[in-house]
Scaffold this motif. Structure first.
Motif, PDB file in Angstrom:
ATOM      1  N   VAL A 115       0.862  -1.173   0.000  1.00 34.08           N
ATOM      2  CA  VAL A 115       0.000   0.000   0.000  1.00 34.08           C
ATOM      3  C   VAL A 115       0.898   1.222   0.000  1.00 34.08           C
ATOM      4  N   ILE A 116       0.664   2.152  -0.928  1.00 34.64           N
ATOM      5  CA  ILE A 116       1.431   3.395  -0.952  1.00 34.64           C
ATOM      6  C   ILE A 116       1.093   4.179   0.315  1.00 34.64           C
ATOM      7  N   SER A 117       2.116   4.575   1.070  1.00 37.22           N
ATOM      8  CA  SER A 117       1.877   5.283   2.325  1.00 37.22           C
ATOM      9  C   SER A 117       2.532   6.659   2.369  1.00 37.22           C
ATOM     10  N   GLY A 118       3.300   7.011   1.345  1.00 37.79           N
ATOM     11  CA  GLY A 118       3.925   8.328   1.314  1.00 37.79           C
ATOM     12  C   GLY A 118       4.568   8.590  -0.037  1.00 37.79           C
ATOM     13  N   ILE A 119       4.772   9.854  -0.336  1.00 33.33           N
ATOM     14  CA  ILE A 119       5.396  10.258  -1.591  1.00 33.33           C
ATOM     15  C   ILE A 119       6.638  11.065  -1.243  1.00 33.33           C
ATOM     16  N   HIS A 120       7.777  10.672  -1.829  1.00 36.15           N
ATOM     17  CA  HIS A 120       9.054  11.318  -1.549  1.00 36.15           C
ATOM     18  C   HIS A 120       9.687  11.778  -2.851  1.00 36.15           C
ATOM     19  N   GLU A 121      10.690  12.617  -2.734  1.00 36.90           N
ATOM     20  CA  GLU A 121      11.385  13.139  -3.919  1.00 36.90           C
ATOM     21  C   GLU A 121      11.975  12.024  -4.769  1.00 36.90           C
TER      22      GLU A 121
END
Length: 143
Positions: A31-37
């Motif tokens: 499950v995608i839990s965050g978006i980072h650079e």
């Protein structure tokens, strides 16, 4: 690979990781839990810890009858389709030969029903469609 513009927190994806043998890749559900650079943070469906991986290490989960069942779509024995209720006035139907039909029923005079067909091919696209319609996540049954 997944178009990053399609992903949002809560989407289900496959992630690839290496086994002990060189170049042996295995898929896991996440499950995608965050978006980072530099990538996306995810949490394994069966685990408690989060990792960050590059977008190239994620693949869409194809929609299959097994995934529809895990997402709460009930099988209609009469026509082989599957459906899930979205609020009081909307249902999403899936027919293997035709795709997904969103069926709205309105109580306004002179306008009673509306059907719109969609062709999502992956679980995260279906999740996004569901979220847009009802503002909540499509629930997953863990195995």
């Amino acid at each position: 690979m997944i178009d990053p513009k399609e992903l949002r927190i809560g989407n289900l994806v496959y992630y690839k990781y290496l086994r002990s043998a060189p170049d042996e890749r295995v898929y896991g559900e996440a499950v995608i839990s965050g978006i980072h650079e530099n990538g996306f943070q995810f949490k394994k469906i069966t685990g408690n810890h989060s990792l960050v991986m590059d977008l190239k290490d994620f693949d869409p989960i194809p929609i299959t009858p097994e995934w529809l069942e895990r997402l709460g779509f009930d099988l209609d024995e009469d026509d082989g389709g599957r459906s899930v209720q979205v609020g009081n006035n909307c249902s999403i139907y899936h027919y293997p030969d035709y795709g997904f039909c969103i069926h709205y029923e309105f109580t306004a005079p002179n306008f009673h029903e509306f059907n719109q067909w969609h062709q999502p091919t992956s679980v995260h696209q279906l999740q996004n469609l569901f979220f847009c319609l009802c503002g909540e996540e499509l629930k997953i049954k863990t195995q």
